[in-house]
Motif scaffolding. Structure first.
Motif, PDB file in Angstrom:
ATOM      1  N   ARG A 232      -8.513   2.208  -1.682  1.00  0.00           N
ATOM      2  CA  ARG A 232      -7.663   1.016  -1.568  1.00  0.00           C
ATOM      3  C   ARG A 232      -7.072   0.589  -2.917  1.00  0.00           C
ATOM      4  O   ARG A 232      -6.247  -0.320  -2.956  1.00  0.00           O
ATOM      5  N   PRO A 234      -4.817   0.752  -6.454  1.00  0.00           N
ATOM      6  CA  PRO A 234      -3.392   1.081  -6.605  1.00  0.00           C
ATOM      7  C   PRO A 234      -3.096   2.556  -6.813  1.00  0.00           C
ATOM      8  O   PRO A 234      -2.085   3.061  -6.333  1.00  0.00           O
ATOM      9  N   LYS A 238      -1.324   2.205  -1.158  1.00  0.00           N
ATOM     10  CA  LYS A 238      -0.088   1.430  -1.279  1.00  0.00           C
ATOM     11  C   LYS A 238      -0.258   0.110  -0.546  1.00  0.00           C
ATOM     12  O   LYS A 238      -0.485   0.089   0.663  1.00  0.00           O
ATOM     13  N   PRO A 239      -0.165  -1.024  -1.253  1.00  0.00           N
ATOM     14  CA  PRO A 239      -0.283  -2.321  -0.576  1.00  0.00           C
ATOM     15  C   PRO A 239       0.828  -2.500   0.456  1.00  0.00           C
ATOM     16  O   PRO A 239       1.974  -2.094   0.237  1.00  0.00           O
ATOM     17  N   THR A 242       0.377  -7.464   4.061  1.00  0.00           N
ATOM     18  CA  THR A 242      -0.687  -8.442   3.857  1.00  0.00           C
ATOM     19  C   THR A 242      -1.675  -7.889   2.834  1.00  0.00           C
ATOM     20  O   THR A 242      -1.807  -6.666   2.698  1.00  0.00           O
ATOM     21  N   PRO A 243      -2.386  -8.749   2.105  1.00  0.00           N
ATOM     22  CA  PRO A 243      -3.307  -8.250   1.074  1.00  0.00           C
ATOM     23  C   PRO A 243      -4.392  -7.334   1.623  1.00  0.00           C
ATOM     24  O   PRO A 243      -4.886  -6.460   0.901  1.00  0.00           O
ATOM     25  N   GLU A 244      -4.758  -7.533   2.884  1.00  0.00           N
ATOM     26  CA  GLU A 244      -5.858  -6.749   3.450  1.00  0.00           C
ATOM     27  C   GLU A 244      -5.426  -5.352   3.890  1.00  0.00           C
ATOM     28  O   GLU A 244      -6.264  -4.470   4.083  1.00  0.00           O
ATOM     29  N   VAL A 246      -3.700  -1.713   3.497  1.00  0.00           N
ATOM     30  CA  VAL A 246      -3.370  -0.716   2.475  1.00  0.00           C
ATOM     31  C   VAL A 246      -3.096   0.618   3.166  1.00  0.00           C
ATOM     32  O   VAL A 246      -3.865   1.052   4.031  1.00  0.00           O
ATOM     33  N   ASP A 262      -7.436  -1.799   7.119  1.00  0.00           N
ATOM     34  CA  ASP A 262      -7.355  -3.261   7.129  1.00  0.00           C
ATOM     35  C   ASP A 262      -8.605  -3.773   7.820  1.00  0.00           C
ATOM     36  O   ASP A 262      -8.895  -3.393   8.958  1.00  0.00           O
TER      37      ASP A 262
END
Length: 697
Positions: A232, A234, A238-239, A242-244, A246, A262
């Motif tokens: 998860r 960088p 890849k985001p 939503t922050p959760e 990837v 997620d």
């Protein structure tokens, strides 16, 4: 207690050299301690050790370093659990040859802990200050050959105002003889003289070893190998929106490449969230969190909570605003006292008894253990007087029936009805109730129900039943006393209904699962949910609406369209070329053979969820003044891959003068459009004709 009482208030420290002294050496304990302390040794006191082998005794140990105790160990010969002293953080779990099941690369305070999120009175939203709950003192509550129970407490005083939530918190841990697990519960208390505040969340977190636990299970059909936490980061992930969420572009294990991870994809409803956890294959060990009762969870049986997710992380959620929003935030008012027991939950460990068994057997065994824990509820062994025994509780029974004269001349047995007791409140208030306790059951095919082991206090009886709209609430307050057995007799629910059904869309079941759920974008797949009943858990489905309806919005024709194919599961915004968003207007087209111009029709709109949305309804003209829900909901169900949040029912008067014979159109406009996650999910829509007399019926 072999000098443990004198250890209780010692501060923390640490050392590497270890010696053991047992309780049967009590007569020489003091001089030996004195000698070893002088040399700086760490000492481990085993309690009790009164006959029998270590494999069938429950032992409590304290580790001392240079006159200082810094950890406590519960050990029954099967499992050894180490807790920091006096904080009460689970720092180690030794089982089946694994020295520590928890991630020992983490700081000791970041392995197994209770935590909470709080905010000051008047704060809005669902966020706040988060912290790990650390005790200030240790007390041995029970210590014998059958069990050990220890308490870690933190007391609040005015000097802590603004720094910590104004709560006294007593965390308890219990280990039983011959048990491959341990229990934990906590008592939270707020006095009326203390500051008011908000409590959006509290839970237990376990962070397991990422080199050991790679397979996760939350249900029979929801289990799989899981990515690593590094995937998860960088450089490997890849985001997404939503922050959760990837997208795994360069995972350590190539099998996960191209998948979305997620944590919300593994959420569960409370009624289904009784056991979940992780499996280690070398050696074969299962780590499971078992919740034997939902009485202490907020929001009733349909409330959705997180379970396990990449980390590997295992959660016991007691209070959260997920899929509900601020409606679920516990808000204590000035002068309001509050006390609640969360748990106990059971942390269960298992291994294979036969080398030929498959690791999947661990999941099956965990489910059996869960049933054993459920049948043992309420437990007889917790020592706190705030946890009542079975004899101190009561029960309620009756028969739930539905009366709808447009369906049957007779009462309809409440087959499958959800019937429960929750603190007194408005109709449907149970789904956002979070201060007290709730007790739910499911009625049998004839509508009979029995709710057992209810804590004493005042309650309303609530219910809802699939196939019918609305909520039932008994207006009479029901008082539960120790040992009571109340027979409520026939409980009759009259669901909202003014006239005969002219047409309907969907199934009244508080979910949008029966509507059309598209395939995900191939770039954003979770392999678990391909050809799965929970296909709605795939990432990015909200974006598929614009793919299917790039220019014009959804049009549904009663009598021709099929809601399973033609009614998109969520009315969401549409993203425009300039990256802004616009609201959407859906149309329901229907024919009426005749219209009573002086009559009153009724449109029933049941929503499965809403998130910062406004639904406007117009009849036969997109330009008329609309009926509106107003801006409603903070469920965030769309972003979190859910299929329902909080249930909302609206009843709209439609004058006959607004309808015409033959072709009619209802316009449903969702106006809020500042982002991709605003929208609603419908549960069920029905148009009723004008009321008619019994003879006409």
């Amino acid at each position: 207690m072999a000098d443990l009482e004198s250890f209780n208030n010692a501060p923390n420290s640490g050392d590497d050299r270890v010696k053991k002294i047992h309780k049967d050496q009590k007569e020489c304990l003091a001089p030996v301690l004195s000698e070893l302390k002088a040399d700086g040794y760490k000492i481990k006191i085993a309690i009790p050790d009164q006959g029998g082998s270590a494999s069938c005794q429950t032992k409590l140990c304290s580790c001392i370093s240079k006159n200082v105790i810094y950890e406590v160990v519960m050990d029954n010969g099967i499992l050894q659990v180490t807790l920091s002293k006096p904080e009460g953080i689970v720092t180690g779990m030794q089982y089946n040859g694994i020295s520590n099941l928890l991630e020992d690369l983490n700081d000791e305070s970041n392995r197994g802990y209770w935590d909470l999120v709080w905010s000051k009175e008047g704060s809005t939203g669902t966020t706040g200050t988060s912290y790990v709950i650390k005790g200030e003192s240790l007390r041995v509550v029970v210590e014998n050959e059958e069990q050990v129970e220890i308490s870690f407490t933190r007391m609040w005083d005015p000097s802590l105002e603004g720094k910590l939530a104004p709560l006294n918190i007593d965390k308890r841990f219990i280990m039983l003889r011959n048990s491959s697990g341990f229990y934990s519960y906590a008592i939270y208390e707020h006095f009326k003289e203390w500051p008011a505040f908000n409590l959006p969340q509290t839970r237990i977190v376990f962070k397991l070893r990422k080199d050991k636990f790679h397979y996760m299970a939350v249900a029979d059909n929801r289990q799989r190998p899981m990515p690593l936490p590094e995937d998860r980061l960088p450089e490997r992930g890849k985001p997404l929106a939503t922050p959760e969420a990837v997208l795994l572009v360069n995972p350590v294990e190539v099998e996960f490449k191209g998948e979305v991870d997620d944590k919300y994809q593994y959420s569960c409803e409370n009624k289904d969230l009784q056991v979940h956890g992780w499996i280690c294959c070398e050696p074969t060990v299962g780590f499971w969190q078992i919740t034997p009762s939902n009485e202490f969870r907020s929001g009733g049986p349909l409330k959705q909570n997180l379970s396990s997710h990449v980390g590997p992380i295992n959660l016991a959620m007691f209070l959260s605003a997920h899929y509900s929003g601020e409606d679920m935030v516990l808000k204590l008012k000035p002068g309001e006292p509050w006390k609640k027991v969360f748990g106990p939950v059971f942390i269960y460990l298992n291994t294979l008894s036969d080398d030929d068994d498959e690791p999947q057997c661990l999941w099956e065994d965990a489910k059996e253990q869960m049933l054993n824990e459920v049948q043992s509820w309420p437990y007889s062994f917790p020592a706190s007087e705030d946890f009542p025994s079975s004899e101190q509780r009561g029960c309620v029974n009756g028969r739930f029936q539905v009366q709808d004269r447009f369906i049957s001349d007779y009462c309809i047995p409440g087959n499958g009805a959800y019937v429960g007791l929750a603190p007194p409140g408005e109709v449907g208030s149970w789904q956002s109730e979070c201060k007290g306790y709730q007790f739910w059951t499911k009625a049998d095919p004839e509508g009979y129900f029995s709710i057992n082991n209810i804590r004493t206090g005042d309650y309303n009886l609530y219910a809802w039943i699939p196939g019918f709209i609305g909520d039932y609430r008994n207006d009479e307050v029901i008082t539960i006393t120790p040992g009571c057995d109340l027979d409520l007799g026939d409980v009759i629910y009259k669901p909202p209904r003014d006239g005969p059904t002219l047409w309907e869309i969907g199934i009244p079941n508080r979910s949008a699962a029966e509507f059309y759920i598209p395939d995900p974008d191939p770039k954003y797949i979770n392999k678990l949910y391909v050809d799965h009943p929970d296909r709605f858990r795939q990432y990015g489905l909200w974006e598929r609406y614009a793919d299917l309806y790039p220019d014009e919005d959804l049009v549904y024709t009663v009598g021709t369209s099929d809601y399973a194919k033609d009614w998109f599961f969520a009315q969401v915004t549409r993203k425009k070329d300039d990256n802004s968003y616009q609201g959407t207007t859906w149309q329901i087209k229907f024919k009426l053979d005749s219209v009573q111009n002086s009559g009153s029709y009724k449109l029933r709109l049941a929503l499965a969820t809403a998130n910062v949305a406004e639904l406007q309804v117009r009849i036969n003209s997109p330009e008329t003044n609309p009926w509106s829900t107003g801006v409603t909901g903070h469920d965030n169900t769309i972003a979190r891959h859910g299929i329902h949040g909080l249930y909302r029912l609206y009843s709209i008067e439609v004058p006959g003068s607004e309808l015409v014979e033959e072709d009619n159109t209802i316009f449903l406009t969702q106006t809020m459009a500042t982002g991709p996650f605003q929208g609603i999910m419908y549960d069920y829509i029905r148009l009723e004709g004008p009321p008619c007399s019994d003879s006409e019926n």
